[in-house]
Motif scaffolding. Structure first.
Motif, PDB file in Angstrom:
ATOM      1  N   UNK A  53       0.822  -1.214   0.000  1.00 20.73           N
ATOM      2  CA  UNK A  53       0.000   0.000   0.000  1.00 20.73           C
ATOM      3  C   UNK A  53       0.857   1.265   0.000  1.00 20.73           C
ATOM      4  N   UNK A  54       1.920   1.265   0.807  1.00 21.92           N
ATOM      5  CA  UNK A  54       2.760   2.461   0.897  1.00 21.92           C
ATOM      6  C   UNK A  54       3.605   2.636  -0.351  1.00 21.92           C
ATOM      7  N   UNK A  55       3.787   1.568  -1.109  1.00 22.30           N
ATOM      8  CA  UNK A  55       4.586   1.661  -2.331  1.00 22.30           C
ATOM      9  C   UNK A  55       3.712   1.810  -3.571  1.00 22.30           C
ATOM     10  N   UNK A  56       2.407   2.052  -3.384  1.00 17.70           N
ATOM     11  CA  UNK A  56       1.473   2.101  -4.516  1.00 17.70           C
ATOM     12  C   UNK A  56       1.860   3.182  -5.518  1.00 17.70           C
ATOM     13  N   UNK A  57       2.261   4.355  -5.006  1.00 16.14           N
ATOM     14  CA  UNK A  57       2.615   5.452  -5.904  1.00 16.14           C
ATOM     15  C   UNK A  57       3.794   5.062  -6.796  1.00 16.14           C
ATOM     16  N   UNK A  58       4.823   4.472  -6.203  1.00 13.24           N
ATOM     17  CA  UNK A  58       5.988   4.069  -6.975  1.00 13.24           C
ATOM     18  C   UNK A  58       5.633   2.966  -7.974  1.00 13.24           C
ATOM     19  N   UNK A  59       4.768   2.041  -7.576  1.00 17.78           N
ATOM     20  CA  UNK A  59       4.370   0.965  -8.480  1.00 17.78           C
ATOM     21  C   UNK A  59       3.632   1.516  -9.695  1.00 17.78           C
ATOM     22  N   UNK A  60       2.743   2.480  -9.449  1.00 18.61           N
ATOM     23  CA  UNK A  60       1.985   3.066 -10.560  1.00 18.61           C
ATOM     24  C   UNK A  60       2.911   3.784 -11.534  1.00 18.61           C
ATOM     25  N   UNK A  61       3.868   4.514 -10.987  1.00 22.33           N
ATOM     26  CA  UNK A  61       4.807   5.218 -11.859  1.00 22.33           C
ATOM     27  C   UNK A  61       5.660   4.239 -12.662  1.00 22.33           C
TER      28      UNK A  61
ATOM     29  N   UNK B  43      -9.114  -7.188  -1.255  1.00 17.26           N
ATOM     30  CA  UNK B  43      -9.895  -5.948  -1.083  1.00 17.26           C
ATOM     31  C   UNK B  43     -10.921  -5.801  -2.200  1.00 17.26           C
ATOM     32  N   UNK B  44     -12.070  -5.252  -1.849  1.00 17.77           N
ATOM     33  CA  UNK B  44     -13.099  -4.965  -2.846  1.00 17.77           C
ATOM     34  C   UNK B  44     -12.858  -3.591  -3.451  1.00 17.77           C
ATOM     35  N   UNK B  45     -12.544  -2.625  -2.593  1.00 22.80           N
ATOM     36  CA  UNK B  45     -12.243  -1.267  -3.065  1.00 22.80           C
ATOM     37  C   UNK B  45     -10.739  -1.134  -3.244  1.00 22.80           C
ATOM     38  N   UNK B  46     -10.322  -0.964  -4.484  1.00 25.86           N
ATOM     39  CA  UNK B  46      -8.897  -0.892  -4.813  1.00 25.86           C
ATOM     40  C   UNK B  46      -8.616   0.485  -5.388  1.00 25.86           C
ATOM     41  N   UNK B  47      -7.412   0.970  -5.138  1.00 22.33           N
ATOM     42  CA  UNK B  47      -6.968   2.246  -5.681  1.00 22.33           C
ATOM     43  C   UNK B  47      -7.266   2.292  -7.177  1.00 22.33           C
ATOM     44  N   UNK B  48      -8.115   3.233  -7.590  1.00 19.57           N
ATOM     45  CA  UNK B  48      -8.560   3.308  -8.977  1.00 19.57           C
ATOM     46  C   UNK B  48      -7.386   3.486  -9.938  1.00 19.57           C
ATOM     47  N   UNK B  49      -6.391   4.264  -9.520  1.00 15.97           N
ATOM     48  CA  UNK B  49      -5.233   4.516 -10.373  1.00 15.97           C
ATOM     49  C   UNK B  49      -4.445   3.231 -10.629  1.00 15.97           C
ATOM     50  N   UNK B  50      -4.344   2.389  -9.604  1.00 14.25           N
ATOM     51  CA  UNK B  50      -3.651   1.109  -9.769  1.00 14.25           C
ATOM     52  C   UNK B  50      -4.520   0.119 -10.536  1.00 14.25           C
ATOM     53  N   UNK B  51      -5.821   0.171 -10.258  1.00 17.85           N
ATOM     54  CA  UNK B  51      -6.737  -0.783 -10.873  1.00 17.85           C
ATOM     55  C   UNK B  51      -6.788  -0.641 -12.387  1.00 17.85           C
TER      56      UNK B  51
END
Length: 988
Positions: free
Chosen positions: A617-625, A665-673
């Motif tokens: 979760x904390x690395x989500x921003x880096x993963x998306x980039x 999770x049912x609700x996932x970060x839309x940007x990652x999804x």
């Protein structure tokens, strides 16, 4: 009791022509719509009430309610049981396929009957022949032989192996007839039928007849195929009375040395692996006088006992060995692993079964010299020896067997056992625990370094004293043992010749053969299933393809979503196990900054797998980039290595990287999804049942054996992945592809779809021509996408990105189908593409006759779910709708709106390539000699109807929106070609 497999029953229901069977019974059938009708044979029927449906291959009578399949028809007309009816159909050589042409005989006849004969042998041979034919047609029996390593055509035919599937009684005359009573009585006397029940004695068993050299059957052995029998049910059966005859009597005349097994299954195991001088006693207490007389009459010199290594087998072998030695026979004893026999040892060895059996035979324990031996200096069996390089027998390894860190050397009556060879850390030492013994139970044991002359001398001196043997003889034996151990260690440490990619030549050939397989994707599905994943074929294949996309510049990303314990981790692990270890990076969790410090190229063209999305979760921003940009950079404070002062350092991580995540999770970060392909695990009850079956099967012997072969299967896939080259992919059909475009998120979905096509082409690179083009002074290699790649991608996209019509209420679904019908009608009438057509609610009301309120409710629902798109609707303008639905999913399957059909794609590409049409209006005009396109009419917009041969002209498309208020009463001619108001209600 053997049962008819379910798939065989289903095959009968669909492959036998019911119409032909009914007509062969004298019933006249007449056409009545799609069905056939006639008079029912099961009741007095003055008016035809008996209906046969050829399409479904079923019958039904409206008068007496008789109904069913071809099996039910035979049951009612022949008066037999369900199983008997199925057997009658299975044994009818003239079954008529539904789609085939009628044959001369289509009736079901009784199976040909056995009759009592003056000779029991004639009747016994008839039964054995029937069992033999039954085995060859039984998948159950052949599968049993395959599991035991005995599915050998020569073995089956030479020894007339058979299968008693409880159908013998169907071939006999009825027992209330004189002929039936006679033949049944004769079979009961022989022991093939049981007197009290009349059932087959060997029901559900593999049949092994014992025949002498003249072909007379003296004994019959039966082995139950199934192990899940009721307690007390015997697995091994024989004919009543004492055992008579010898199995494989030719073995006693073929050689002076013979292998004698405890059971017939073990003897057949040796036979199929080249040891033809083999026979069997009938169990631990089954060595008969006939066996003894055959040994003497054929002047057998050496008997090698291959009894089971269990308490009963060991006790029986000791008693028989004493008797053989007392009579002057040479005797060896094969030492199987504890609790195992010849067959289980061979099955466990797999492809190396012949080598393993050879080692065991050559290493058999010598129990005593033979007074009958022509050459007393070489009493060991002269069976085939293990071969060395060049195909010649390895004299160095003669009599030496090494397994489970234990080496045994046998020389005449002396036996040397050594342990601990694997503990030697360097090649300069050879310390072992050495046990020397003789056949009269004298022994000497000590720890000795065989590379130490002093240690060897001490051992030889002490062993000679303990064993009563000359020191020179023991010294020669120790020298042979030393050389055999060195040869074994060298063989183990010898490195295979490897190629530049780290594979041996054989591994490379196996990997290339896999990549060149004609149905590569089907092979991948099958292999993943064989490796223990059940019921997730599409998800596993998409995951596998996504992992392969790491070779591309813009890889796919996968998010596996399910509830806890549903199997998301199992799916991820199954995919990752097929990928090379050095090309995947797997973590349970990641901190926010961890990605930035992985090293500049540590993730490039690799798979980054994270066991749980919440752990990243904390690395989500880096993963998306990293997924979207392909590179990460961060500026951080650090010390200068020279001065020690604080300086700003830049850390950089290069992609591309294939991302693989799981989540509950049912609700996932839309940007990652929206950057990932979402795989939803099958959570149905049927899937749970399939998983339970697999879990149980893993505990069986077959499951243990399958587990041993899985790593070999995965190794082939990992090696194949190493051979894949990161080639560029060119899609010549890209300009003609279509995709839903009603919402902005489809911009990323479209890229996933195109990448999926590229990945399928990349995976098939060893089946395609690699083309080269020069650009900017450099040569570029690339692959071309084929229509087959697009067809596969469409199929997968429908399942992974698609939806179903089940999400719509019935009335809304009906409106959608009416809209599709309406759009097709007007597009065909005006010669335009459906995507060019716009309609208003008034158009729909006039076409369907629906009321305005009803229409507004259901049309709004379709718009919310993006089946239609609304254009305009601002102040003073009318909403114009565009239909996105193209008729998919009517059978309940998932579909992705907007994808072009492959046939239509080929049509457009061929026309564009031939220069017949300008791709401006999107219409597909018909030309002389060409076929009508799948979508569109005979002529397109811009076509001069008075002069069809005139060149096409582009027609501008006017779309209504808020910036262009439109008065529908003043539409120009061009606009009306796209927006049509029917003049008559229900004009369809």
């Amino acid at each position: 009791m053997a049962r008819i497999p379910t798939d065989e029953i289903e095959r009968l229901k669909t492959s036998v022509n019911l119409v032909a069977l009914v007509e062969s019974a004298g019933i006249e059938l007449k056409k009545h719509g799609a069905d056939l009708v006639g008079k029912c044979p099961f009741h007095d029927d003055n008016t035809p009430s008996f209906v046969v449906s050829p399409e479904k291959n079923l019958f039904h009578c409206f008068g007496c309610s008789a109904a069913g399949t071809v099996i039910d028809w035979v049951m009612k007309t022949q008066g037999v049981s369900f199983r008997h009816a199925a057997e009658l159909l299975l044994n009818d050589a003239h079954l008529t396929p539904i789609t085939g042409k009628p044959v001369q005989r289509t009736s079901v006849k009784k199976l040909s009957s056995f009759t009592a004969t003056p000779s029991d042998q004639a009747l016994l041979h008839s039964v054995i022949d029937y069992y033999h034919a039954t085995l060859k047609q039984s998948e159950e029996a052949l599968g049993y032989l395959e599991r035991r390593g005995l599915k050998h055509p020569e073995l089956i035919d030479t020894f007339k192996l058979g299968y008693a599937n409880r159908t013998l009684c169907y071939r006999l005359p009825d027992k209330n007839r004189e002929a039936g009573a006679a033949v049944r009585g004769q079979l009961e006397q022989m022991g093939l039928l049981r007197a009290k029940s009349g059932h087959e004695h060997f029901s559900g068993s593999l049949i092994v007849p014992v025949m002498n050299e003249e072909g007379v059957i003296t004994e019959v052995y039966g082995r139950k195929l199934r192990d899940d029998l009721r307690p007390g049910t015997p697995k091994h059966l024989y004919l009543p009375g004492p055992h008579r005859g010898l199995w494989n009597p030719h073995a006693f005349k073929a050689s002076r040395e013979i292998i004698l097994c405890e059971a017939l299954i073990d003897a057949m195991t040796f036979w199929v692996h080249g040891f033809r001088n083999v026979s069997a006693s009938y169990g631990v207490n089954g060595f008969t006088d006939e066996h003894w007389n055959a040994l003497i009459a054929n002047r057998i010199e050496t008997v090698t006992l291959a009894y089971d290594n269990d308490d009963a087998g060991n006790h029986a072998a000791e008693e028989l060995a004493e008797r053989l030695l007392a009579a002057g026979f040479g005797c060896h004893r094969i030492e199987f692993p504890r609790g195992m026999d010849a067959n289980s040892t061979a099955v466990h060895a797999g492809h190396d079964a012949a080598v393993r059996l050879t080692q065991l035979v050559q290493g058999a324990l010598w129990l005593g010299k033979s007074k009958r031996q022509a050459d007393p200096t070489h009493p060991s069996p002269s069976f085939p020896l293990p071969v060395g390089e060049g195909g010649e027998p390895s004299a160095l390894m003669r009599g030496f067997v090494y397994s489970d860190d234990e080496g045994v050397l046998r020389i005449e009556g002396r036996r040397y056992r050594c342990r601990g060879l694997a503990k030697n850390a360097t090649p300069e030492t050879l310390k072992v625990n050495l046990h020397a013994s003789t056949s009269d139970e004298r022994y000497h044991i000590d720890n000795v370094d065989l590379y130490s002359a002093r240690a060897r001398s001490q051992f030889i001196e002490q062993a000679a004293s303990e064993l009563g043997i000359e020191q020179d003889l023991i010294k020669a034996d120790i020298g042979k043992l030393l050389r055999a151990l060195e040869a074994h260690r060298d063989e183990k440490t010898r490195k295979p010749v490897v190629t530049h990619d780290g594979m041996s030549a054989k591994e490379r050939d196996d990997a290339l053969a896999f990549l060149k397989a004609p149905k590569l994707l089907d092979r991948i599905r099958e292999d993943i299933t064989r490796c223990g994943l059940v019921g997730e074929d599409t998800n596993a294949l998409v995951g596998y393809l996504a992992a392969c996309s790491r070779k591309l510049d813009r890889p796919l990303a996968i998010l596996i979503q399910s509830t806890s314990a549903a199997g998301k981790s199992t799916l991820m692990d199954a995919v990752l196990a097929m990928m090379p270890e050095d090309e995947r990076v797997q973590y349970s969790a990641m901190t926010g900054q961890s990605l930035f410090y992985l090293g500049e190229t540590n993730l490039k063209h690799k798979i980054l797998a994270i066991a749980e999305e919440e752990g990243a979760h904390h690395a989500a921003y880096a993963l998306k980039l990293l997924q979207s940009e392909g590179v990460l950079t961060i500026a951080s404070t650090g010390k200068d290595e020279t001065t020690g002062n604080l300086v700003t350092k830049e850390y950089r991580v290069e992609g591309p990287v294939m991302l693989l995540l799981t989540t509950t999770a049912i609700d996932i970060d839309e940007e990652l999804l929206n950057r990932c392909l979402v795989l939803t695990v099958n959570e149905s009850r049927e899937q749970t049942q399939a998983i339970h079956r697999l879990q149980r099967e893993k505990r069986t012997l077959d499951g243990l054996l399958a587990r041993a072969s899985r790593e070999d299967l995965r190794r082939v896939h990992r090696n194949a992945q190493k051979l894949l080259k990161p080639l560029a992919v060119m899609n010549p059909y890209a300009g003609h592809l279509t995709f839903a475009d009603q919402v902005t998120r489809t911009r990323r979905d479209h890229e996933k779809y195109l990448t999926l096509i590229d990945t399928i082409a990349l995976l098939h690179q060893y089946q395609r021509e690699i083309k080269t083009v020069e650009h900017g002074g450099r040569l570029l290699q690339y692959l071309e996408v084929t229509l087959a790649d697009i067809a596969i991608a469409n199929e997968l996209a429908h399942e992974i990105l698609g939806r179903t019509l089940d999400e719509l209420p019935p009335q809304t679904r009906r409106l959608l189908k009416l809209l599709h019908q309406m759009v097709r009608h007007y597009c065909t009438q005006d010669g335009i593409e459906p995507k060019q057509y716009r309609f208003s609610r008034k158009t729909v009301r006039l076409y369907t006759g629906w009321g305005n309120t009803q229409l507004k409710v259901h049309l709004a629902r379709l718009e919310d779910l993006e089946y239609v798109i609304g254009h305009g609707g601002g102040r003073g303008s009318v909403i114009r709708y565009e239909l996105q639905y193209q008729g998919e999913g009517e059978d309940g399957e998932a579909f992705l709106p907007g994808l072009i059909d492959v046939e239509q794609l080929k049509y457009r590409y061929d026309k564009k390539k031939s220069g017949v049409i300008e791709e401006k209006s999107g219409a597909n005009p018909k030309k002389a000699g060409s076929s009508r396109p799948p979508v569109g009419g005979m002529s397109g917009p811009g076509r001069d109807q008075k002069n069809p041969s005139a060149p096409l002209k582009e027609v501008p498309f006017k779309e209504n929106n808020q910036n262009q208020p439109t008065d529908t009463s003043s539409e120009d001619a061009t606009s009306r070609s796209h927006i049509v108001e029917p003049k008559k209600k229900g004009a369809a």
